[in-house]
Design a protein around this motif. Structure first.
Motif, PDB file in Angstrom:
ATOM      1  N   ARG A 128       0.746  -1.210   0.062  1.00  0.00           N
ATOM      2  CA  ARG A 128      -0.147  -0.109   0.055  1.00  0.00           C
ATOM      3  C   ARG A 128       0.854   1.247  -0.080  1.00  0.00           C
ATOM      4  NH1 ARG A 128      -3.540  -0.647   4.972  1.00  0.00           N
ATOM      5  NH2 ARG A 128      -2.276  -2.506   5.310  1.00  0.00           N
ATOM      6  N   VAL A 129       1.942   1.173   0.713  1.00  0.00           N
ATOM      7  CA  VAL A 129       2.832   2.381   0.669  1.00  0.00           C
ATOM      8  C   VAL A 129       3.433   2.560  -0.782  1.00  0.00           C
ATOM      9  CG1 VAL A 129       4.910   3.151   1.667  1.00  0.00           C
ATOM     10  CG2 VAL A 129       3.404   2.077   3.206  1.00  0.00           C
ATOM     11  N   VAL A 130       3.838   1.536  -1.381  1.00  0.00           N
ATOM     12  CA  VAL A 130       4.550   1.659  -2.772  1.00  0.00           C
ATOM     13  C   VAL A 130       3.411   2.342  -3.532  1.00  0.00           C
ATOM     14  CG1 VAL A 130       5.196   0.434  -4.583  1.00  0.00           C
ATOM     15  CG2 VAL A 130       5.857  -0.007  -2.513  1.00  0.00           C
ATOM     16  N   VAL A 131       2.143   1.906  -3.503  1.00  0.00           N
ATOM     17  CA  VAL A 131       1.080   2.362  -4.382  1.00  0.00           C
ATOM     18  C   VAL A 131       0.715   3.715  -4.307  1.00  0.00           C
ATOM     19  CG1 VAL A 131      -1.583   2.109  -4.986  1.00  0.00           C
ATOM     20  CG2 VAL A 131       0.008   0.201  -4.911  1.00  0.00           C
ATOM     21  N   MET A 132       0.605   4.004  -2.825  1.00  0.00           N
ATOM     22  CA  MET A 132       0.178   5.559  -2.487  1.00  0.00           C
ATOM     23  C   MET A 132       1.415   6.360  -2.580  1.00  0.00           C
ATOM     24  SD  MET A 132      -2.906   4.937  -1.972  1.00  0.00           S
ATOM     25  CE  MET A 132      -3.327   6.589  -1.854  1.00  0.00           C
ATOM     26  N   PHE A 133       2.461   6.142  -2.655  1.00  0.00           N
ATOM     27  CA  PHE A 133       3.568   6.939  -2.877  1.00  0.00           C
ATOM     28  C   PHE A 133       4.170   7.061  -4.062  1.00  0.00           C
ATOM     29  CE2 PHE A 133       8.526   7.780  -2.887  1.00  0.00           C
ATOM     30  CZ  PHE A 133       8.318   8.797  -2.190  1.00  0.00           C
ATOM     31  N   ALA A 134       3.544   6.151  -5.063  1.00  0.00           N
ATOM     32  CA  ALA A 134       4.038   6.386  -6.712  1.00  0.00           C
ATOM     33  C   ALA A 134       3.681   7.589  -7.109  1.00  0.00           C
ATOM     34  CB  ALA A 134       3.329   4.921  -7.305  1.00  0.00           C
ATOM     35  N   GLY A 135       2.139   8.077  -6.931  1.00  0.00           N
ATOM     36  CA  GLY A 135       1.817   9.420  -7.616  1.00  0.00           C
ATOM     37  C   GLY A 135       2.736  10.566  -7.226  1.00  0.00           C
ATOM     38  N   PRO A 136       2.876  10.839  -5.735  1.00  0.00           N
ATOM     39  CA  PRO A 136       3.440  12.139  -5.331  1.00  0.00           C
ATOM     40  C   PRO A 136       5.006  11.875  -5.982  1.00  0.00           C
ATOM     41  CG  PRO A 136       2.227  11.257  -3.593  1.00  0.00           C
ATOM     42  CD  PRO A 136       2.194  10.261  -4.618  1.00  0.00           C
ATOM     43  N   PHE A 137       5.555  10.579  -5.999  1.00  0.00           N
ATOM     44  CA  PHE A 137       6.970  10.459  -6.173  1.00  0.00           C
ATOM     45  C   PHE A 137       7.022  11.011  -7.631  1.00  0.00           C
ATOM     46  CE2 PHE A 137      10.412   7.552  -7.617  1.00  0.00           C
ATOM     47  CZ  PHE A 137      11.621   8.225  -7.041  1.00  0.00           C
ATOM     48  N   MET A 138       6.162  10.625  -8.604  1.00  0.00           N
ATOM     49  CA  MET A 138       6.421  11.054  -9.996  1.00  0.00           C
ATOM     50  C   MET A 138       6.362  12.713  -9.964  1.00  0.00           C
ATOM     51  SD  MET A 138       6.717   8.742 -12.013  1.00  0.00           S
ATOM     52  CE  MET A 138       6.835   9.953 -13.436  1.00  0.00           C
ATOM     53  N   ASN A 139       5.563  13.469  -9.163  1.00  0.00           N
ATOM     54  CA  ASN A 139       5.689  14.920  -8.980  1.00  0.00           C
ATOM     55  C   ASN A 139       7.052  15.180  -8.668  1.00  0.00           C
ATOM     56  OD1 ASN A 139       2.508  14.734  -7.680  1.00  0.00           O
ATOM     57  ND2 ASN A 139       3.095  15.927  -9.486  1.00  0.00           N
ATOM     58  N   LEU A 140       7.926  14.431  -7.671  1.00  0.00           N
ATOM     59  CA  LEU A 140       8.955  14.884  -7.189  1.00  0.00           C
ATOM     60  C   LEU A 140      10.031  14.593  -8.355  1.00  0.00           C
ATOM     61  CD1 LEU A 140      11.144  15.630  -5.006  1.00  0.00           C
ATOM     62  CD2 LEU A 140      11.158  13.030  -4.258  1.00  0.00           C
ATOM     63  N   ILE A 141       9.961  13.549  -9.138  1.00  0.00           N
ATOM     64  CA  ILE A 141      10.891  13.034 -10.213  1.00  0.00           C
ATOM     65  C   ILE A 141      10.816  14.218 -11.214  1.00  0.00           C
ATOM     66  CG2 ILE A 141      11.317  11.874 -12.085  1.00  0.00           C
ATOM     67  CD1 ILE A 141      12.249  10.502  -9.487  1.00  0.00           C
ATOM     68  N   LEU A 142       9.635  14.700 -11.676  1.00  0.00           N
ATOM     69  CA  LEU A 142       9.240  15.659 -12.448  1.00  0.00           C
ATOM     70  C   LEU A 142       9.934  17.110 -12.097  1.00  0.00           C
ATOM     71  CD1 LEU A 142       5.635  15.366 -13.739  1.00  0.00           C
ATOM     72  CD2 LEU A 142       7.780  15.046 -15.133  1.00  0.00           C
ATOM     73  N   ALA A 143       9.889  17.217 -10.772  1.00  0.00           N
ATOM     74  CA  ALA A 143      10.459  18.587 -10.254  1.00  0.00           C
ATOM     75  C   ALA A 143      12.024  18.574 -10.313  1.00  0.00           C
ATOM     76  CB  ALA A 143      10.117  18.678  -8.586  1.00  0.00           C
TER      77      ALA A 143
END
Length: 350
Positions: free
Chosen positions: A41-56
């Motif tokens: 669940r942590v991996v799934v829920m972290f994936a979206g915000p993590f993409m924002n971080l990668i883009l930033a």
């Protein structure tokens, strides 16, 4: 027919559970998201915000290493003719003011300082620290002038200068006694290497975390800017509408097109960084709230295992739906307030 609880809070929980079961087929009961292992669940829920971080991070690196950013350089913009304490907030020389070391040494506008007291550097912060560390000393200064290097000698004065924090940034309104040479540094567009870029991004992430923590304290000023006659502060919270207006304003600035593009990319990068940090808040219905719930479940299951107690089972986040509704209501009100402020009193960069 199952009786429904008369408690509004319990009703919210039951409605959330009912919605989750509406689309279930026979045999799907054990496939519910909250029954998955906490780390999944942590991996799934972290994936979206993590993409924002990668883009930033990617966009920041493009600007920092590809375009460069505006910063002070070791090139002399102007030379002070006398020693003036920076706390006096004046630039005119008066009777009794001592000549500045830079003027006495023959430093001129357009010179580029390449070495100070035997230390070669092309970074303004490093040069500034060296000057501040040598009050009262006579030091050699190597400058580049008209394509050749020459050595000047200056006796560094002791003066009141602006205080710098650990990151090398000026602390407004605070002063310290340190070495003073007496010149203003020119500003230029400087490309950063990878290490400098990482350091710069680390500072910006720290600033963003501080701004997020200070967000509640900015709401009164935001309200005054939206419904009163208060000014809109430059660091005021800004929504999509405000960001779009700033983006349009960037392309009206009297700067080279490459820098207009760099500023626009930097704006998008900052927006993605803000989304990442905001979504990581440990509050439902944000992703950070679901991650906190999964971590709490993992903790209590491990504690039960160590204490040889029965497994408490999955943590049902539906129990926190009343809290999620309150948080969502606050976010909606805040979003509307920011939208109104962005329309009637937008943030401006020029």
């Amino acid at each position: 027919m199952e009786a429904r609880s008369t408690s509004p809070w319990r009703g919210m929980i039951e409605d959330a559970r009912s919605a989750a079961f509406e689309e279930l087929q026979p045999g799907d009961e054990k496939r519910l998201f909250y029954t998955r292992k906490p780390w999944k669940r942590v991996v799934v829920m972290f994936a979206g915000p993590f993409m924002n971080l990668i883009l930033a991070v990617a966009l920041f690196l493009i600007v920092l290493m590809g375009f460069g950013i505006s910063q002070q350089t070791t090139t002399v913009s102007s030379v002070s003719q006398c020693v003036i304490a920076q706390s006096e907030n004046r630039d005119d020389c008066r009777q009794g003011d001592a000549p500045s070391p830079a003027a006495a040494a023959g430093l001129k506008a357009g010179d580029t300082i390449v070495a100070f007291d035997g230390v070669r550097t092309d970074e303004w912060n490093r040069l500034s620290d060296l000057i501040r560390a040598h009050p009262g000393e006579r030091v050699p200064i190597v400058v580049e002038r008209d394509g050749r290097e020459l050595t000047l000698h200056a006796t560094i004065a002791s003066n009141q200068v602006a205080k710098k924090d650990a990151a090398g940034q000026i602390v407004q309104g605070e002063y310290v006694t340190a070495g003073f040479l007496g010149f203003s540094a020119a500003t230029g567009i400087v490309k950063q290497d990878f290490g400098e870029s990482v350091s710069w991004m680390g500072d910006r992430i720290g600033d963003a975390v501080d701004s997020l923590a200070a967000l509640p304290a900015k709401i009164p000023a935001l309200w005054d800017a939206a419904f009163g006659d208060g000014p809109r502060e430059p660091d005021s919270p800004m929504g999509v509408v405000g960001a779009a207006r700033v983006g349009g304003e960037i392309f009206t600035l009297d700067i080279p097109p490459t820098q207009q593009l760099a500023m626009a990319v930097m704006l998008v990068a900052g927006f993605n960084l803000s989304l990442f940090l905001f979504n990581m808040l440990p509050l439902l219905p944000l992703d950070g709230g679901h991650i906190a719930g999964a971590l709490w479940e993992s903790l209590r299951r491990n504690v039960a295992r160590v204490l040889r107690r029965p497994d408490p089972g999955p943590f049902d986040v539906a129990k926190l739906m009343p809290v999620a509704y309150v948080v969502a209501g606050i976010f909606v009100c805040f979003t509307i307030l920011v939208l109104i402020a962005d329309v009637v009193n937008p943030v401006r960069i020029s």
